[in-house]
Design a protein around this motif. Structure first.
Motif, PDB file in Angstrom:
ATOM      1  N   LYS A  81       2.170   1.649  -3.482  1.00 45.09           N
ATOM      2  CA  LYS A  81       1.081   2.117  -4.338  1.00 45.09           C
ATOM      3  C   LYS A  81       0.874   3.623  -4.171  1.00 45.09           C
ATOM      4  N   GLU A  82       0.906   4.082  -2.933  1.00 42.57           N
ATOM      5  CA  GLU A  82       0.733   5.515  -2.659  1.00 42.57           C
ATOM      6  C   GLU A  82       1.861   6.337  -3.269  1.00 42.57           C
TER       7      GLU A  82
ATOM      8  N   GLU B 104       0.824  -1.213   0.000  1.00 39.93           N
ATOM      9  CA  GLU B 104       0.000   0.000   0.000  1.00 39.93           C
ATOM     10  C   GLU B 104       0.856   1.259   0.000  1.00 39.93           C
TER      11      GLU B 104
END
Length: 258
Positions: free
Chosen positions: A137-138, A134
């Motif tokens: 991804k950010e 995550e």
């Protein structure tokens, strides 16, 4: 267009179309696919060539801007290229600048988009954490104005890279080399027509960086694309291609008969 990757010696590359050469250089976390929109649009009129930069495989002691410039020099020699229009995004722009200064006779036009060389805030100021999907991804989404531009395929690719010790070591070495290698005093010597295409919402090489390139490079022109981050050719390919096409048309490469 399905792009066919060719192999010659140690080099992997895309080579599409015929005519004046557009040589495209991708950035640190970049890939050949970053330039799909440019290849689709321009390969009917130009020979579009994209070498796969050896960012993750090059010898660690060569992992830096000079090593990547040497790679491009070797590739250009292998393919016997000349009269280049050199396009670079992010780190690829930085490599293009140094290559142009070292090989002025071979470069006829220069195009930079989100180029490093003066200032960059890579990956939003922090290196991607290993094993944290995550977070990666950010950070990849941070590259773009619209985070949805970061496809799952792209995020998966970067996630895989950040989970390799060997690749991470090279990325860190190259990023540090780029930050040390400030071009402010050198780029005033680049005389070829230069096009600067910048995302108005670029947070990695902000708009002021585009203005500074424009101020320092004597034969440059600067265009901004709104609602656009660090990779305009990916996020707004139609606008990017329109600006590029007009620049190529008004700066033709003339033949010199000897």
């Amino acid at each position: 267009m399905d792009l066919q990757i060719k192999q010659e010696g140690d080099f992997q590359y895309i080579d599409e179309g015929e005519g004046d050469v557009l040589l495209l250089l991708h950035g640190l976390f970049g890939a050949l696919s970053n330039w799909n929109g440019v290849v689709d649009h321009f390969s009917s009129k130009y020979r579009v060539i994209i070498p796969l930069m050896p960012i993750y495989e090059m010898a660690l002691h060569k992992a830096g801007v000079p090593g990547l410039v040497s790679f491009v020099e070797d590739f250009v020699a292998l393919k016997n290229l000349s009269r280049l229009t050199l396009l670079g995004n992010s780190l690829g722009g930085h490599v293009a600048l140094v290559y142009t200064l070292k090989n002025a006779a071979k470069v006829k036009r220069l195009v930079l988009t989100g180029s490093s060389g003066l200032f960059e805030d890579s990956m939003g100021g922090s290196f991607p954490k290993r094993g944290n999907y995550e977070y990666v991804k950010e950070r990849v989404g941070y590259t773009f104005y619209d985070p949805n531009t970061a496809t799952q395929e792209l995020v998966d690719e970067v996630f895989g890279i950040t989970n390799s010790n060997a690749k991470c070591l090279r990325i860190i070495a190259i990023a540090k080399s780029a930050q040390r290698h400030n071009m402010a005093k050198d780029i005033t010597n680049i005389q070829v027509p230069t096009l600067l295409i910048w995302g108005l919402n670029d947070t990695i090489t902000p708009p002021l960086v585009g203005h500074e390139f424009n101020r320092l490079m004597p034969n440059s022109e600067l265009y901004f694309i709104d609602h656009c981050g660090h990779a305009p050719m990916m996020e707004h390919p139609e606008k990017f291609n329109s600006i590029l096409e007009k620049f190529l048309e008004k700066t033709p490469i003339t033949e010199h008969v000897t």
